[in-house]
Structure formats: C-alpha cells, structure tokens
Motif scaffolding. Structure first.
Motif, PDB file in Angstrom:
ATOM      1  N   LYS A  10       0.877  -1.172   0.000  1.00 52.57           N
ATOM      2  CA  LYS A  10       0.000   0.000   0.000  1.00 52.57           C
ATOM      3  C   LYS A  10       0.907   1.212   0.000  1.00 52.57           C
ATOM      4  CE  LYS A  10      -3.755  -2.341   2.450  1.00 52.57           C
ATOM      5  NZ  LYS A  10      -4.582  -2.400   3.684  1.00 52.57           N
ATOM      6  N   TRP A  11       1.308   1.581  -1.200  1.00 52.76           N
ATOM      7  CA  TRP A  11       2.442   2.486  -1.344  1.00 52.76           C
ATOM      8  C   TRP A  11       2.073   3.957  -1.300  1.00 52.76           C
ATOM      9  CZ3 TRP A  11       2.399   5.659  -5.661  1.00 52.76           C
ATOM     10  CH2 TRP A  11       1.471   5.323  -6.665  1.00 52.76           C
ATOM     11  N   ASN A  34       3.590  -2.214   6.751  1.00 57.60           N
ATOM     12  CA  ASN A  34       3.848  -3.640   6.529  1.00 57.60           C
ATOM     13  C   ASN A  34       5.154  -4.010   7.230  1.00 57.60           C
ATOM     14  OD1 ASN A  34       4.566  -6.220   5.348  1.00 57.60           O
ATOM     15  ND2 ASN A  34       2.975  -5.817   3.843  1.00 57.60           N
ATOM     16  N   TRP A  35       5.059  -4.927   8.188  1.00 57.94           N
ATOM     17  CA  TRP A  35       6.228  -5.314   8.985  1.00 57.94           C
ATOM     18  C   TRP A  35       6.783  -6.684   8.620  1.00 57.94           C
ATOM     19  CZ3 TRP A  35       1.435  -4.181  11.356  1.00 57.94           C
ATOM     20  CH2 TRP A  35       1.294  -2.852  11.740  1.00 57.94           C
ATOM     21  N   THR A  36       6.027  -7.512   7.910  1.00 64.95           N
ATOM     22  CA  THR A  36       6.436  -8.911   7.773  1.00 64.95           C
ATOM     23  C   THR A  36       6.324  -9.510   6.379  1.00 64.95           C
ATOM     24  OG1 THR A  36       4.208  -9.747   8.299  1.00 64.95           O
ATOM     25  CG2 THR A  36       5.715  -9.372  10.157  1.00 64.95           C
ATOM     26  N   GLN A  37       5.783  -8.777   5.410  1.00 58.94           N
ATOM     27  CA  GLN A  37       5.576  -9.367   4.089  1.00 58.94           C
ATOM     28  C   GLN A  37       6.562  -8.809   3.063  1.00 58.94           C
ATOM     29  OE1 GLN A  37       1.346  -8.266   3.870  1.00 58.94           O
ATOM     30  NE2 GLN A  37       0.892 -10.454   3.686  1.00 58.94           N
ATOM     31  N   LEU A  38       7.186  -9.707   2.321  1.00 58.88           N
ATOM     32  CA  LEU A  38       8.128  -9.326   1.283  1.00 58.88           C
ATOM     33  C   LEU A  38       7.425  -9.247  -0.067  1.00 58.88           C
ATOM     34  CD1 LEU A  38      11.135 -11.635   2.245  1.00 58.88           C
ATOM     35  CD2 LEU A  38      10.771  -9.246   2.878  1.00 58.88           C
ATOM     36  N   GLN A 273       8.538   0.400   3.212  1.00 56.98           N
ATOM     37  CA  GLN A 273       7.834  -0.238   4.315  1.00 56.98           C
ATOM     38  C   GLN A 273       8.852  -0.741   5.342  1.00 56.98           C
ATOM     39  OE1 GLN A 273       4.556  -0.406   4.858  1.00 56.98           O
ATOM     40  NE2 GLN A 273       4.135   0.749   2.988  1.00 56.98           N
ATOM     41  N   PRO A 274       8.475  -0.791   6.623  1.00 56.78           N
ATOM     42  CA  PRO A 274       9.419  -1.224   7.649  1.00 56.78           C
ATOM     43  C   PRO A 274      10.088  -2.566   7.346  1.00 56.78           C
ATOM     44  CG  PRO A 274       7.491  -0.281   8.685  1.00 56.78           C
ATOM     45  CD  PRO A 274       7.197  -0.328   7.213  1.00 56.78           C
ATOM     46  N   VAL A 275       9.335  -3.518   6.792  1.00 57.94           N
ATOM     47  CA  VAL A 275       9.912  -4.830   6.497  1.00 57.94           C
ATOM     48  C   VAL A 275      11.051  -4.727   5.488  1.00 57.94           C
ATOM     49  CG1 VAL A 275       8.240  -5.352   4.661  1.00 57.94           C
ATOM     50  CG2 VAL A 275       9.381  -7.223   5.863  1.00 57.94           C
ATOM     51  N   GLU A 276      10.962  -3.770   4.564  1.00 54.87           N
ATOM     52  CA  GLU A 276      11.983  -3.637   3.535  1.00 54.87           C
ATOM     53  C   GLU A 276      13.316  -3.159   4.107  1.00 54.87           C
ATOM     54  OE1 GLU A 276      10.106  -2.444  -0.550  1.00 54.87           O
ATOM     55  OE2 GLU A 276       9.206  -1.160   0.984  1.00 54.87           O
TER      56      GLU A 276
END
Length: 307
Positions: A10-11, A34-38, A273-276
């Motif tokens: 969701k950019w 998004n914390w966990t999805q690549l 996103q945080p995950v990135e």
C-alpha cells in the motif's frame, strides 16, 4: 507506464495524518504499515508473501531500543522468525503498539520482553540493559534504534532545548546503551545502529536530526575499529523515507504533508515499508555478514547513492 503496478505494498498515503508531538503509534497509521511481508514479482505483477526465517539467529538474545513500532517492530519480528528472543524498550504512551509487538514475537514462537523506558532520563540506559540481562542472561545482538525528530524551517527560529533533546536521545543515549550492553557481549556478537539518509544528504528542516544521524555513522565506524579485535561487529542501516509513526508524529510537519509521502522521489516513487528495511538488520546480525563491520547499508529507494 502510469497504469503499471508500482508496488504490491500500500504504497500511497491518501489521508492527512496528525500524530504531532508524538510519540507516534503504528495503530493510528492509515494505511497500516507492513512489517512482515516481502514483495515478489511474477510476470510483471507484484505480490506479497510472509517472511519465513531459516534459523539465522537461533537462540540469540536481541535487545532493541524503540522496538514497539515501525522499523524496530519489523526488526524484532523478523529476528524472532529467525529464532531469536527479543527484548525491546518503549515509552509508556506506546503501550498499545508494544503489546501488539509482543504478540507478533510470541506468535513466531520466541520469547518477548517489553520494557517501559524513557532513554532521555538519567540511568535509563543502564536500567534497560540490566533488566534485559536479568531476563535473558546475555546480549548477542544490540539494535540501537530509538530516535526523535522535530522540524524547523530556519536555525534562527530553532529551540536549543529541542536540539539538546534530539542529541540526547539519538546519539548520547546510543553511547550509553552501548556502554552498558557491551559488557555483556562476547566474540561473535554484534551491534546494528539506525542511521538515516538524512545523515548523508542532510535535511534543511531537520538540522539537528540530520546531524545526529551523521554522528551515528561515524560512531559506527569508530566503534567497529575499537571492538573488531574483540570479535564484535558494528554496522548501521540508513533508511530513507519509510512509512512509520515517526513521519506523522514529527512536530512541525503539517498533516497534509503525509498525503503522497515519497511519491515524488525517484527512482522508486513511494515510501518504503518497515519490512523492507528490517531485512538489512537481519542480514547484518546474521552469519551472512560475518565479514562486514563498520559498514552502513542504504535502504532509501535510490534517492541517495553515496557510499
């Protein structure tokens, strides 16, 4: 082409958002981070898939400052999925986020320990380290992530008390936490510090924040040289514009500034996103980075390419 997908994330932020004065909460972000999805791509189309660990940090004990939300949360959850137990600090106002982070870590099958801590207070750094060691017995990975920022258009209008507060949290407390934590670390352990693209590019309305982030880069390089003979690696990550509570919580940022955050940046026109960013911390803390020390990894969508 404008009709082609920019990202599976969701950019784009569509709504004005105001968490000014902070501390900001992940729970109030819209859209949710998004914390966990690549992100993966297939036939030119993006899709998201949950990060799956492979035991890179099995049974390691990780201390994260500012680990309740944003990048800190993503780092904690991904490291838990790699087999680590996680302890993190948070402010009392961030309890809602902290509880969710604890659950996410425990859902990964690892132990979570949340510590209420204001690193601006005297002796807070030592107390946090002491509590962590009492809980886990050792520190294998230290992630210095806690930070703050306030914007100001002109140095002539700056509040020196705010400047002092920013330096106290962003760099002085990093010295303090590291000072006390290093006594509980041994050969093979490591430190990962949170720098920023602002430490390299500068930011005209974040003079003090930019200065502290530049200091963190130099702190990382110097500490890596000091601790290298002891077998302790020290590295940093310099995020760009990432969709975290730090953005809408920045005092002086108008709520409307959140709309379209990062979409004018090139070559990747969106906030990260945080995950990135968190994947870089996992790499630096893992055996994959055994020959990396004194380094700073840039995760900023290409807006700054200086080494």
């Amino acid at each position: 082409m404008p009709d082609e997908p920019v990202s599976a994330y969701k950019w784009k932020v569509e709504q004005p958002q105001d968490q000014s004065g902070g501390p900001g909460l992940d729970a109030k972000l819209d859209p949710i981070a998004n914390w966990t999805q690549l992100e993966f791509w297939e036939d030119g189309k993006p899709f998201l898939k949950e990060y799956e660990g492979r035991g890179l940090l099995k049974d390691k004990k990780v201390l994260i400052t500012g680990g309740d939300s944003g990048i800190g949360r993503a780092v904690g959850v991904l490291m838990a999925r790699e087999g680590a137990d996680i302890g993190f600090t948070y402010l009392p106002e961030e309890e809602e986020d902290a509880k969710k982070t604890v659950k996410m870590i425990e859902d990964a099958g690892r132990e979570a320990h949340a510590m209420t801590c204001n690193l601006l207070e005297a002796n807070a750094a030592k107390s946090a380290v002491d509590e962590f060691v009492k809980e886990f017995g050792q520190i294998n990975v230290l992630v210095n992530n806690a930070a703050r920022q306030e914007s100001c258009e002109d140095i002539a209008d700056s509040d020196l008390e705010v400047t002092q507060k920013t330096f106290q949290l962003n760099i002085i407390s990093m010295f303090a936490v590291t000072k006390y934590a290093i006594k509980h670390m041994k050969r093979g352990d490591c430190i990962v510090n949170s720098a920023s693209v602002a430490g390299y590019m500068g930011n005209p309305i974040l003079l003090d924040y930019s200065s502290t982030k530049g200091a963190i880069v130099t702190f990382t390089r110097a500490l890596a040289q000091q601790q290298g003979p002891k077998g302790i690696r020290v590295n940093a990550v310099a995020p760009g514009i990432i969709w975290t509570p730090l953005q809408p919580a920045t005092k002086g940022n108008p709520p409307e500034a959140m709309k379209g955050l990062g979409v004018n940046m090139q070559p990747l026109p969106r906030p990260g996103q945080p995950v990135e960013v968190a994947t870089a911390y996992v790499y630096l803390a893992s055996p994959l980075a055994s020959f990396a020390t004194g380094e700073c990894i840039h995760i900023n969508g290409g807006i700054e390419t200086q080494g």
